[in-house]
Scaffold this motif. Structure first.
Motif, mmCIF file in Angstrom:
data_model
loop_
_atom_site.group_PDB
_atom_site.id
_atom_site.type_symbol
_atom_site.label_atom_id
_atom_site.label_comp_id
_atom_site.label_asym_id
_atom_site.label_seq_id
_atom_site.Cartn_x
_atom_site.Cartn_y
_atom_site.Cartn_z
ATOM 1 N N ILE A 99 -6.909 3.247 -7.505
ATOM 2 C CA ILE A 99 -6.479 1.854 -7.540
ATOM 3 C C ILE A 99 -5.433 1.543 -6.470
ATOM 4 N N PRO A 100 -4.365 2.350 -6.316
ATOM 5 C CA PRO A 100 -3.395 2.003 -5.269
ATOM 6 C C PRO A 100 -3.952 2.165 -3.867
ATOM 7 N N LEU A 101 -4.991 2.936 -3.708
ATOM 8 C CA LEU A 101 -5.590 3.117 -2.392
ATOM 9 C C LEU A 101 -6.496 1.949 -2.021
ATOM 10 N N VAL A 102 -7.181 1.379 -2.993
ATOM 11 C CA VAL A 102 -8.208 0.390 -2.724
ATOM 12 C C VAL A 102 -7.735 -1.048 -2.937
ATOM 13 N N PHE A 103 -6.915 -1.285 -3.934
ATOM 14 C CA PHE A 103 -6.578 -2.648 -4.324
ATOM 15 C C PHE A 103 -5.819 -3.444 -3.263
ATOM 16 N N PRO A 104 -4.723 -2.951 -2.668
ATOM 17 C CA PRO A 104 -4.007 -3.779 -1.690
ATOM 18 C C PRO A 104 -4.840 -4.184 -0.465
ATOM 19 N N PRO A 105 -5.632 -3.301 0.140
ATOM 20 C CA PRO A 105 -6.432 -3.786 1.279
ATOM 21 C C PRO A 105 -7.490 -4.812 0.888
ATOM 22 N N ILE A 106 -8.113 -4.644 -0.265
ATOM 23 C CA ILE A 106 -9.130 -5.607 -0.688
ATOM 24 C C ILE A 106 -8.499 -6.968 -0.951
ATOM 25 N N ILE A 107 -7.378 -6.979 -1.655
ATOM 26 C CA ILE A 107 -6.708 -8.247 -1.942
ATOM 27 C C ILE A 107 -6.136 -8.856 -0.661
ATOM 28 N N LEU A 161 1.229 9.930 -9.847
ATOM 29 C CA LEU A 161 0.157 9.806 -10.828
ATOM 30 C C LEU A 161 -0.061 11.133 -11.545
ATOM 31 N N SER A 162 -0.408 11.033 -12.808
ATOM 32 C CA SER A 162 -0.699 12.240 -13.566
ATOM 33 C C SER A 162 -2.072 12.774 -13.162
ATOM 34 N N PRO A 163 -2.284 14.067 -13.296
ATOM 35 C CA PRO A 163 -3.585 14.635 -12.927
ATOM 36 C C PRO A 163 -4.736 14.109 -13.779
ATOM 37 N N SER A 164 -4.439 13.581 -14.947
ATOM 38 C CA SER A 164 -5.501 13.081 -15.814
ATOM 39 C C SER A 164 -5.892 11.646 -15.503
ATOM 40 N N LEU A 204 3.138 -7.499 -3.321
ATOM 41 C CA LEU A 204 4.347 -6.739 -3.627
ATOM 42 C C LEU A 204 4.574 -6.628 -5.131
ATOM 43 N N HIS A 205 4.242 -7.667 -5.864
ATOM 44 C CA HIS A 205 4.357 -7.603 -7.323
ATOM 45 C C HIS A 205 3.429 -6.531 -7.888
ATOM 46 N N PHE A 206 2.198 -6.478 -7.403
ATOM 47 C CA PHE A 206 1.267 -5.456 -7.863
ATOM 48 C C PHE A 206 1.800 -4.063 -7.577
ATOM 49 N N ALA A 207 2.265 -3.848 -6.358
ATOM 50 C CA ALA A 207 2.711 -2.511 -5.965
ATOM 51 C C ALA A 207 3.946 -2.080 -6.745
ATOM 52 N N ILE A 208 4.907 -2.964 -6.892
ATOM 53 C CA ILE A 208 6.133 -2.606 -7.604
ATOM 54 C C ILE A 208 5.846 -2.407 -9.087
ATOM 55 N N ASP A 209 5.011 -3.255 -9.659
ATOM 56 C CA ASP A 209 4.643 -3.099 -11.068
ATOM 57 C C ASP A 209 3.897 -1.786 -11.291
ATOM 58 N N PHE A 210 2.975 -1.457 -10.407
ATOM 59 C CA PHE A 210 2.242 -0.203 -10.519
ATOM 60 C C PHE A 210 3.176 1.000 -10.369
ATOM 61 N N TYR A 211 4.109 0.907 -9.444
ATOM 62 C CA TYR A 211 5.067 1.990 -9.223
ATOM 63 C C TYR A 211 5.953 2.196 -10.446
ATOM 64 N N ILE A 212 6.448 1.101 -11.014
ATOM 65 C CA ILE A 212 7.353 1.218 -12.158
ATOM 66 C C ILE A 212 6.622 1.733 -13.384
ATOM 67 N N THR A 213 5.431 1.210 -13.654
ATOM 68 C CA THR A 213 4.723 1.632 -14.870
ATOM 69 C C THR A 213 4.221 3.079 -14.781
ATOM 70 N N GLU A 214 3.910 3.563 -13.601
ATOM 71 C CA GLU A 214 3.406 4.929 -13.489
ATOM 72 C C GLU A 214 4.512 5.958 -13.373
ATOM 73 N N TRP A 234 0.835 -1.202 0.000
ATOM 74 C CA TRP A 234 0.000 0.000 0.000
ATOM 75 C C TRP A 234 0.868 1.251 0.000
ATOM 76 N N ILE A 235 1.925 1.246 0.802
ATOM 77 C CA ILE A 235 2.832 2.388 0.869
ATOM 78 C C ILE A 235 3.562 2.572 -0.466
ATOM 79 N N ILE A 236 4.028 1.484 -1.059
ATOM 80 C CA ILE A 236 4.722 1.585 -2.347
ATOM 81 C C ILE A 236 3.774 2.098 -3.422
#
Length: 95
Positions: free
Chosen positions: A44-52, A34-37, A83-93, A26-28
């Protein structure tokens, strides 16, 4: 080796591990730039890790009903997936 398996097979250790993995992911994910658009996609980063994380805790408890040993594999998979989700999201964004 048997002591290690008994230690990592305890429910408290597994739940704490999933929760720790959830908080780290969640922290990662929240530290992405994120872009303003991005609009509602920014949630997604706020909601996805706690739900999963809650899903995997429920899956862990259901597996404890049917299987008494080696449930730590589910916890390990949950931590790796989060951790894979968070790192992948961090790298792609941030590229």
């Amino acid at each position: 080796m048997e002591k290690l398996i008994n230690l990592i097979d305890k429910p408290n250790n597994n739940i704490i591990g999933i929760l720790a993995g959830m908080m780290i992911s969640w922290i990662i994910a929240m530290s992405t730039d994120l872009s303003p658009s991005s609009g509602h996609g920014g949630f997604i980063p706020l909601v996805f890790p706690p739900i999963i994380g809650i899903f995997f805790i429920g899956l862990y408890y259901v597996s404890r009903i049917f299987i008494k040993k080696y449930n730590w594999i589910i916890s390990l998979f949950a931590i790796i997936y989060l951790l894979h989700f968070a790192i992948d999201f961090y790298i792609t964004e941030n590229i």
